[in-house]
Structure formats: structure tokens, C-alpha cells
Write an enzyme that holds these catalytic residues in place. Structure first.
Site, short mmCIF file in Angstrom:
data_model
loop_
_atom_site.label_atom_id
_atom_site.label_comp_id
_atom_site.label_asym_id
_atom_site.label_seq_id
_atom_site.Cartn_x
_atom_site.Cartn_y
_atom_site.Cartn_z
CG HIS A 1 -1.74 1.24 1.31
ND1 HIS A 1 -2.90 1.38 0.57
CD2 HIS A 1 -1.58 2.41 1.97
CE1 HIS A 1 -3.42 2.56 0.78
NE2 HIS A 1 -2.64 3.22 1.64
CG ASP B 1 -12.23 3.97 5.96
OD1 ASP B 1 -11.77 4.82 6.74
OD2 ASP B 1 -11.98 3.96 4.75
NE ARG C 1 -10.59 10.77 9.47
CZ ARG C 1 -9.73 10.05 8.75
NH1 ARG C 1 -10.10 8.89 8.24
NH2 ARG C 1 -8.51 10.46 8.53
CB SER D 1 -8.89 5.48 7.53
OG SER D 1 -9.26 5.57 6.18
CE LYS E 1 -9.41 2.62 3.30
NZ LYS E 1 -9.57 3.99 2.94
N1 URA Z 1 -6.33 7.37 2.96
C1 URA Z 1 -7.30 6.66 3.59
O1 URA Z 1 -7.74 5.64 3.10
N2 URA Z 1 -7.74 7.13 4.77
C2 URA Z 1 -7.30 8.26 5.34
O2 URA Z 1 -7.75 8.61 6.41
C3 URA Z 1 -6.30 8.99 4.67
C4 URA Z 1 -5.82 8.51 3.47
#
Ligand code: URA
Length: 433
Positions: free
Chosen positions: A81, A160, A167, A182, A186
Site C-alpha cells: 500500500h 471507514d 472527516r 482508515s 481496508k
Molecule cells: N487514505 C485513507 O484511506 N484514509 C485516510 O484517512 C487517509 C488517506
């Protein structure tokens, strides 16, 4: 349990219990907790932070809010990632390299948003390539060729999705525990046993300083380990774009060049690709650092990674002849941009470079926009390189001539040209193991 008690506790710097965190995530996802109370808690977390235990539990609950992918039938499952960048095409190369080395990369990727690109958009620039597969297709391709890459499914960590949208409009994106949970919710839901993170810092990244990027990398590594995964992270610079071609088709073209053995001189993309691949090998197969680095390099140099890339494109319906015959299309309107001054290219506001590419049509200004996959920027200058006034430094490609002026103004504003030869920041600033 009452939400107001959680807000008061966190406001006063008291840790939330596992049960309280579960109550919040479940209640908010189901719509039982209103936005204003969730926003108040996010703001309290923004200022009070979270302990390692709270972060791990929050991530676990967010991961469990939707479906999770079961990869347990596959060998050596890995994922990578990147926290987002400009010209960051590394997934397109790391995935086939890893698969060529016997790892299984069964991966979900995102689309571009704002100034950063997304792997799914890049892959969709290849005629016929399918980024939506059934679960059965996904797993059987991963088993057969060791790799598969699709867009994120709708039900991946829905908590999320809802919290991120909240947010975004309540000034609570820039909270380390909220960013870390967050991203990791995932990644954990996507199922791989070993995960390597590329956490960016600098003018094109979420985290502006190396110190903040390292803290985020450490937080995410800890969360992954607490949830039973093998984890490592690199902290890399996004003070300049990672590679000279920025845009969707343009980045696929660049990835193909690298897979065929080219190394864009003056750019660090190949080094980052090899380090990420080596980290995956060390993590998943237990190889020592030197052995893993050699294996990654050999796989690239031998052409095995390129062969696997072609196999992958064909497996997902892409036109392999488009790649092999270099039929990469660039948008019809081209403009050469020249240097406004003589000196050294000491800095680039990389976010502005990404924004310039978006203004040419390559990216999304808002969710739901369809990018022009053929638009973008080819940089013909290099980080730290010598420039003469009026020397060509970039080529812009767009389908709409009217987009050129704004993009050029933003791009020229991104340049920091100095009289002295600059010392550039290290591309790979560090790692977390
Ligand atoms: N990318 C995400 O998936 N979440 C965040 O909070 C910031 C960047």
C-alpha cells in the site's frame, strides 16, 4: 452505553474501552449514532490521540463492519500500500515481480482522487482490462498466475467509507490514529498475510515531514501486527514526483518501460520498486535482505516480471498487443513547457505538479468524474538537474486546449529553481520493521 459519555471521556484524555469502540463503530455504521456525535468524537480523537490498543481495536472493528476477503487457500499472500503520490506507478511493477517470485498478490486498489493517481484508473487505460471480477474469478486467477488486481468492492470496510466522508467535511482527516485505522481497516479486510507499506512524506504527500510519515508508518505496522499480519514499511520521499510520466496511460507506458529493463535516469522509481519487492520477499518468505534484493533485481532484469505482467493483462481481458506494440495513446493537444529561469531544479511542489496533471484532465476534481486517461505530463527535467532559461522541461498532453493555461500556471508555480546545486532529500528515508 451513551455516546455522550464516550465523547466526554476522550475529550478529557481518558482511553476508550474495547466495548466502547465497538459500540461507536457499529452504532455509527448502522446510522444509530448521528453525524454530529461521531464528528465530536473524531475531533476529540484528533486532539487527544489514541493508544496502540485503541487504534488496533478501532481498526479491527472497522474491518469487521463489512465483508472480508478470505485468501487462506492461497500461498504466500502479500499486499502493498502506498499512501499516495504523483507518478507513483510502483504497484504496476511490484505486483508482477512479486508474483514471478512465487508470492501471491491478490489486491484491491483505489482510484485517483485530488492530485494523486490511482492504480485502477491506470489499468483501465489498457483496452479491455477488467477491474471488476467476481469473487470466484478473483480467487481462481490468483491461484493460477499468482496475481490479480481489482477495484475496491462496495462492502469493504463500510464504517471507514462513512467515517472518511464525515472527516473530510469536519476538519478531522489529519489525525494520525484516524488515518492509520482508515487505511489499515481496508488493508486487513483485503486479506493478505504479509503487507508492505510505502509511507510518503513531502510536498506531494499527505504527511509533509519525514517525522510524521515515520510515526504513521509505525502506527500502521503496529496495528497490522496486533491483528496478526506480518508487516513492514518504507518511508519514502515525495518531494519530487516519483517518475517522469504523470497520467494514466503515461504511467502504464512508464511501467512497461521499467519492466523491459529501462531506468528513467535521474528518477528514483526503479529503486523504490526493487526495495518494495525485496521487502515483500523478506517478509513473506523470510529471505535475508541481500538475498531478497538480488532476487528482486534478477526478476526484473531477466524479463520474468515483464512476462508475468503480460500474462496478468491477458488474464483480466486486456489487449496484450496494445502493450507489446507500444500503442500508448497521448491526448491530441501537446504543449512544450520551458524553464522560466536558469539554475538548478532544487524543489518541486509535487502536489501542484499533480494538480497541473489533473487540470489537463488526467485526474478527478471530485468523486464520480471520469478522467481523460490519455492526458498528463511528461517531465523532461530531472530532480536537482541543471536548467537553462527557455530549455524544454515538460510536455503537456490534453484533449482540450483551454485547459493548458491554468495547468501551465500551476506547474510553473511548483518549480523551485536555485542558483546553487541542491542537496536532494534521500529517496528512501528509512524503514520500519
Ligand atoms: N487514505 C485513507 O484511506 N484514509 C485516510 O484517512 C487517509 C488517506
Amino acid at each position: 452505553m451513551r455516546m455522550i459519555e464516550l465523547i466526554e471521556k476522550k475529550k478529557n484524555g481518558v482511553e476508550l474501552s474495547d466495548g466502547e469502540i465497538a459500540y461507536f463503530v457499529e452504532g455509527y455504521t448502522k446510522g444509530e449514532i448521528p453525524d454530529y456525535q461521531a464528528a465530536a468524537l473524531c475531533m476529540a480523537i484528533r486532539f487527544r490521540g489514541m493508544s496502540g490498543r485503541e487504534r488496533a481495536v478501532l481498526t479491527d472493528r472497522m474491518m469487521r463492519s463489512g465483508s472480508t476477503v478470505d485468501l487462506s487457500s492461497l500461498p504466500h499472500t502479500v499486499d502493498k500500500h502506498s499512501t499516495g503520490g504523483v507518478g507513483d506507478l510502483t504497484s504496476l511493477v511490484v505486483a508482477p515481480l512479486a508474483a514471478s517470485c512465487g508470492l501471491t498478490m491478490a489486491k484491491m486498489s483505489g482510484r485517483g482522487l485530488g492530485h494523486t493517481g490511482g492504480t485502477v484508473d491506470k489499468l483501465e487505460s489498457i483496452p479491455g482490462f477488467r477491474t471488476a471480477l467476481s469473487e470466484e474469478e478473483f480467487l481462481s486467477q490468483a491461484k493460477r498466475i499468482g496475481m490479480v488486481l481489482v477495484g475496491q468492492t462496495a462492502n469493504l470496510a463500510p464504517a471507514d467509507k462513512k467515517l472518511y466522508a464525515l472527516r473530510d467535511v469536519t476538519g478531522t482527516v489529519d489525525s494520525l490514529p484516524l488515518i492509520a485505522s482508515s487505511i489499515m481497516s481496508k488493508k486487513l479486510a483485503a486479506g493478505a498475510e504479509s503487507i508492505v507499506l510505502d509511507v510518503k512524506y513531502g510536498s506531494g504527500a499527505f504527511m509533509k515531514t519525514e517525522e510524521d510519515a515515520r510515526a504513521l508508518a509505525e502506527a500502521m505496522v503496529d496495528i497490522g501486527r496486533a491483528n496478526g499480519r506480518k508487516m513492514a514499511a518504507l518511508v519514502t520521499s515525495m518531494e519530487f514526483p516519483l517518475a517522469p510520466q504523470i497520467g494514466n496511460t503515461l504511467e502504464v507506458e512508464e511501467a512497461v518501460k521499467i519492466l523491459r529493463g529501462e531506468d528513467p535516469a535521474g528518477w528514483g522509481v526503479r529503486e523504490v520498486i526493487l526495495r518494495l519487492t525485496a521487502s515483500l520477499l523478506s517478509l513473506s518468505l523470510g529471505m535475508d535482505g541481500d538475498g531478497a534484493a538480488k532476487k528482486a533485481e534478477d526478476t526484473l532484469v531477466s524479463g520474468a516480471g515483464y512476462k508475468k505482467f503480460l500474462e496478468w493483462i491477458a488474464a483480466q481481458g486486456g489487449d496484450v498487443s496494445y502493450i507489446e506494440e507500444n500503442r500508448f495513446e497521448r491526448a491530441g493537444v501537446k504543449k512544450v513547457i520551458v524553464s522560466p529561469a536558469s539554475g538548478w531544479l532544487a524543489r518541486m511542489d509535487t502536489e501542484a505538479v499533480g494538480t497541473a496533471a489533473c487540470l489537463l484532465g488526467a485526474g478527478r476534481m471530485k468523486l464520480g468524474d471520469q478522467p481523460d486517461l490519455t492526458a498528463g505530463i511528461v517531465l523532461t527535467c530531472t530532480p536537482g538537474g541543471k536548467l537553462e532559461k527557455d530549455q524544454p522541461i515538460a510536455e503537456f498532453y490534453t484533449s482540450d486546449e483551454k485547459k493548458l493555461a491554468d495547468a501551465e500556471a500551476v506547474f510553473l508555480g511548483s518549480l523551485g529553481i536555485s542558483d546553487e546545486k541542491p542537496i536532494l532529500p534521500k529517496l528512501i528515508a528509512g524503514s520500519v520493521r
